[in-house]
Design a protein around this motif. Structure first.
Motif, mmCIF file in Angstrom:
data_model
loop_
_atom_site.group_PDB
_atom_site.id
_atom_site.type_symbol
_atom_site.label_atom_id
_atom_site.label_comp_id
_atom_site.label_asym_id
_atom_site.label_seq_id
_atom_site.Cartn_x
_atom_site.Cartn_y
_atom_site.Cartn_z
ATOM 1 N N LEU A 1 24.848 32.959 54.019
ATOM 2 C CA LEU A 1 26.227 33.067 54.520
ATOM 3 C C LEU A 1 27.233 33.048 53.378
ATOM 4 O O LEU A 1 28.262 33.718 53.424
ATOM 5 C CB LEU A 1 26.525 31.953 55.536
ATOM 6 N N THR A 2 26.934 32.281 52.339
ATOM 7 C CA THR A 2 27.837 32.274 51.180
ATOM 8 C C THR A 2 27.832 33.659 50.540
ATOM 9 O O THR A 2 28.884 34.187 50.143
ATOM 10 C CB THR A 2 27.393 31.209 50.152
ATOM 11 N N HIS A 3 26.659 34.272 50.455
ATOM 12 C CA HIS A 3 26.573 35.608 49.861
ATOM 13 C C HIS A 3 27.375 36.606 50.693
ATOM 14 O O HIS A 3 28.106 37.445 50.145
ATOM 15 C CB HIS A 3 25.107 36.040 49.757
ATOM 16 N N ALA A 4 27.268 36.501 52.007
ATOM 17 C CA ALA A 4 27.987 37.430 52.889
ATOM 18 C C ALA A 4 29.503 37.265 52.771
ATOM 19 O O ALA A 4 30.247 38.245 52.808
ATOM 20 C CB ALA A 4 27.552 37.208 54.337
ATOM 21 N N ALA A 5 29.945 36.026 52.628
ATOM 22 C CA ALA A 5 31.391 35.759 52.655
ATOM 23 C C ALA A 5 32.045 35.930 51.281
ATOM 24 O O ALA A 5 33.205 36.345 51.176
ATOM 25 C CB ALA A 5 31.645 34.332 53.152
ATOM 26 N N LEU A 6 31.306 35.597 50.238
ATOM 27 C CA LEU A 6 31.947 35.450 48.930
ATOM 28 C C LEU A 6 32.357 36.782 48.297
ATOM 29 O O LEU A 6 33.452 36.880 47.718
ATOM 30 C CB LEU A 6 31.013 34.672 47.991
ATOM 31 N N GLY A 7 31.496 37.794 48.398
ATOM 32 C CA GLY A 7 31.827 39.096 47.802
ATOM 33 C C GLY A 7 33.177 39.599 48.307
ATOM 34 O O GLY A 7 34.088 39.858 47.502
ATOM 35 N N ARG B 1 39.099 40.301 47.757
ATOM 36 C CA ARG B 1 40.454 40.107 48.301
ATOM 37 C C ARG B 1 41.295 39.180 47.434
ATOM 38 O O ARG B 1 42.497 39.084 47.596
ATOM 39 C CB ARG B 1 40.382 39.498 49.719
ATOM 40 N N GLY B 2 40.627 38.437 46.561
ATOM 41 C CA GLY B 2 41.347 37.496 45.691
ATOM 42 C C GLY B 2 41.844 36.282 46.446
ATOM 43 O O GLY B 2 42.826 35.647 46.052
ATOM 44 N N ARG B 3 41.171 35.897 47.505
ATOM 45 C CA ARG B 3 41.544 34.682 48.245
ATOM 46 C C ARG B 3 40.378 34.185 49.087
ATOM 47 O O ARG B 3 39.479 34.957 49.419
ATOM 48 C CB ARG B 3 42.761 34.928 49.145
ATOM 49 N N GLY B 4 40.430 32.895 49.403
ATOM 50 C CA GLY B 4 39.413 32.332 50.283
ATOM 51 C C GLY B 4 38.808 31.061 49.710
ATOM 52 O O GLY B 4 39.060 30.697 48.550
ATOM 53 N N ALA B 5 38.040 30.398 50.554
ATOM 54 C CA ALA B 5 37.420 29.128 50.150
ATOM 55 C C ALA B 5 36.131 28.913 50.925
ATOM 56 O O ALA B 5 35.998 29.357 52.073
ATOM 57 C CB ALA B 5 38.385 27.962 50.414
ATOM 58 N N ILE B 6 35.199 28.230 50.280
ATOM 59 C CA ILE B 6 33.938 27.874 50.940
ATOM 60 C C ILE B 6 33.671 26.388 50.719
ATOM 61 O O ILE B 6 33.732 25.900 49.574
ATOM 62 C CB ILE B 6 32.764 28.707 50.384
ATOM 63 N N ILE B 7 33.425 25.697 51.821
ATOM 64 C CA ILE B 7 33.034 24.280 51.737
ATOM 65 C C ILE B 7 31.561 24.201 52.121
ATOM 66 O O ILE B 7 31.173 24.615 53.224
ATOM 67 C CB ILE B 7 33.866 23.418 52.713
ATOM 68 N N ASP C 1 30.493 30.635 38.294
ATOM 69 C CA ASP C 1 30.552 32.099 38.446
ATOM 70 C C ASP C 1 31.982 32.544 38.744
ATOM 71 O O ASP C 1 32.481 33.513 38.179
ATOM 72 C CB ASP C 1 29.652 32.547 39.609
ATOM 73 N N LEU C 2 32.638 31.843 39.659
ATOM 74 C CA LEU C 2 34.012 32.208 40.041
ATOM 75 C C LEU C 2 34.962 32.036 38.864
ATOM 76 O O LEU C 2 35.850 32.860 38.626
ATOM 77 C CB LEU C 2 34.483 31.346 41.227
ATOM 78 N N LYS C 3 34.743 30.969 38.113
ATOM 79 C CA LYS C 3 35.588 30.710 36.939
ATOM 80 C C LYS C 3 35.411 31.831 35.910
ATOM 81 O O LYS C 3 36.375 32.323 35.335
ATOM 82 C CB LYS C 3 35.182 29.368 36.322
ATOM 83 N N SER C 4 34.148 32.224 35.710
ATOM 84 C CA SER C 4 33.881 33.259 34.704
ATOM 85 C C SER C 4 34.485 34.602 35.129
ATOM 86 O O SER C 4 34.794 35.433 34.291
ATOM 87 C CB SER C 4 32.373 33.402 34.454
ATOM 88 N N ALA C 5 34.640 34.785 36.450
ATOM 89 C CA ALA C 5 35.240 36.020 36.949
ATOM 90 C C ALA C 5 36.757 35.858 37.123
ATOM 91 O O ALA C 5 37.409 36.772 37.633
ATOM 92 C CB ALA C 5 34.605 36.401 38.280
ATOM 93 N N ARG C 6 37.291 34.706 36.723
ATOM 94 C CA ARG C 6 38.722 34.371 36.898
ATOM 95 C C ARG C 6 39.182 34.591 38.342
ATOM 96 O O ARG C 6 40.264 35.121 38.606
ATOM 97 C CB ARG C 6 39.597 35.209 35.957
ATOM 98 N N SER C 7 38.312 34.208 39.281
ATOM 99 C CA SER C 7 38.646 34.380 40.695
ATOM 100 C C SER C 7 39.367 33.137 41.214
ATOM 101 O O SER C 7 38.974 32.010 40.900
ATOM 102 C CB SER C 7 37.366 34.590 41.509
ATOM 103 N N PRO C 8 40.390 33.332 42.047
ATOM 104 C CA PRO C 8 41.065 32.176 42.645
ATOM 105 C C PRO C 8 40.320 31.589 43.847
ATOM 106 O O PRO C 8 40.768 30.599 44.420
ATOM 107 C CB PRO C 8 42.412 32.760 43.083
ATOM 108 N N VAL C 9 39.206 32.178 44.233
ATOM 109 C CA VAL C 9 38.453 31.650 45.380
ATOM 110 C C VAL C 9 37.951 30.238 45.039
ATOM 111 O O VAL C 9 37.511 29.976 43.919
ATOM 112 C CB VAL C 9 37.271 32.591 45.734
ATOM 113 N N VAL C 10 38.038 29.347 46.033
ATOM 114 C CA VAL C 10 37.719 27.933 45.805
ATOM 115 C C VAL C 10 36.378 27.592 46.458
ATOM 116 O O VAL C 10 36.086 28.068 47.560
ATOM 117 C CB VAL C 10 38.818 27.035 46.448
ATOM 118 N N LEU D 1 38.684 36.402 57.055
ATOM 119 C CA LEU D 1 37.943 35.166 56.767
ATOM 120 C C LEU D 1 38.495 34.499 55.497
ATOM 121 O O LEU D 1 38.299 34.971 54.388
ATOM 122 C CB LEU D 1 36.448 35.464 56.578
ATOM 123 N N ASP D 2 39.176 33.387 55.680
ATOM 124 C CA ASP D 2 39.753 32.664 54.534
ATOM 125 C C ASP D 2 39.004 31.387 54.235
ATOM 126 O O ASP D 2 39.203 30.789 53.167
ATOM 127 C CB ASP D 2 41.234 32.330 54.808
#
Ligand SMILES: NC(=O)c1ccc[n+]([C@@H]2O[C@H](COP(=O)([O-])OP(=O)(O)OC[C@H]3O[C@@H](n4cnc5c(N)ncnc54)[C@H](OP(=O)(O)O)[C@@H]3O)[C@@H](O)[C@H]2O)c1
Length: 270
Positions: free
Chosen positions: A118-124, A129-135, A169-178, A81-82
């Motif tokens: 669904l965001t909770h299920a997908a985001l973790g 994995r260090g990749r992915g995006a949610i719109i 949250d993603l920024k604070s975790a330095r995650s590349p997820v968008v 799931l990307d």
């Protein structure tokens, strides 16, 4: 090589079906989610034929606990799931105390509850994995309040605030997820039929096509844009409502013709 997977809620019509077509053309495998399974099956068959991808139709009512839990479990267990497009949503017309409460509660379950779940299920897993995006499909209505559409606007304001919070949250975790909050204005789809809003009450120049909206979203995704507001008119509206004094904003919101159209009585077109 296996394709990336994109999951799209509300893929049986409107903006969601256009996301499906555009992402299929980009070579994603797809998980299409909505209640009308026959439509999903039809679209899945068409896209598989046209693009040599795998498309799965998943019939689920995302305003129901069973449906959203089942889809959440599927997303959490899917290593490919990307991209998740939280698009399913609807509006309820009428003054808050006059519009049916059960419809408003159902709308909150879908427009807010399903996105949260669904965001909770997908985001973790995406962060791991260090990749992915949610719109998350919000709306220009998330920046405004409209008489006759109070709860809908409030759900979309939540989507905007939620998506901005996830971004931080993603920024604070330095995650590349968008993450992206997609904020369309009036868009041709089945939305206004479902809500019982007369399209003729809205000036023609304010309408956009679902194709233009999805193009803007995917182009914004490539640039990692947090808020995507398709169309210059709506960019202007959002820029203005965020800057003008509250009293002026309220006066403009009360007088806008499309807002009057959502109210029964008082000479509106409905
Ligand atoms: N059109 C606009 O002017 C506009 C403007 C701003 C934002 N938006 C937002 O854009 C998103 C897409 O709307 P649209 O314009 O494309 O409307 P649409 O043509 O009515 O499509 C809505 C989609 O949501 C699905 N859906 C509705 N209830 C559902 C449920 N309980 N469980 C699962 N899926 C459900 C519908 O499928 P089924 O009926 O088959 O379940 C359909 O695929 C919504 O979030 C809407 O708020 C629309």
């Amino acid at each position: 090589m296996t394709n990336s997977l994109a999951a799209i809620t509300g893929a049986s019509a409107g903006i969601g079906s256009v996301f499906a077509r555009k992402l299929a053309a980009q070579g994603y495998d797809l998980l299409l989610i909505a209640r009308r399974g026959d439509r999903l099956e039809q679209l899945a068959a068409e896209l598989e034929r046209a693009h040599q991808i795998h498309v799965e139709a998943c019939t689920a009512d995302l305003s129901a606990v069973e449906g959203v839990d089942r889809v959440a479990a599927r997303l959490a267990a899917e290593p490919r799931l990307d991209l998740l497009v939280n698009n399913a949503g609807f509006g309820v017309k009428g003054r808050f105390w006059e519009a049916p409460l059960d419809k408003q509660i159902e709308m909150h379950r879908l427009n807010i509850g399903a996105i949260l779940r669904l965001t909770h299920a997908a985001l973790g897993p995406m962060v791991a994995r260090g990749r992915g995006a949610i719109i998350n499909v919000a709306s220009v209505a998330g920046f405004t309040r409209s008489p006759g559409s109070v709860s809908y606007c409030a759900t979309k304001a939540w989507v905007n605030a939620f998506t901005e919070g996830i971004y931080l949250d993603l920024k604070s975790a330095r995650s590349p997820v968008v993450v992206q909050a997609l904020c369309p204005g009036f868009t041709y789809s089945e939305f206004h039929d479902v809500a019982g809003v007369d399209r003729a009450s809205i000036p023609k120049s304010f309408w956009m096509t679902a194709e233009d909206v999805v193009e803007a979203s995917l182009s914004g995704l490539r640039r990692r844009k947090l808020f995507v507001v398709p169309g210059w008119r709506y960019k202007l509206v959002v820029a203005l409502v965020n800057r003008i004094p509250v009293r002026l904003r309220l006066a403009l919101e009360a007088g806008a013709p499309h807002n009057r159209a959502r109210l029964p009585g008082r000479g509106n077109p409905d």
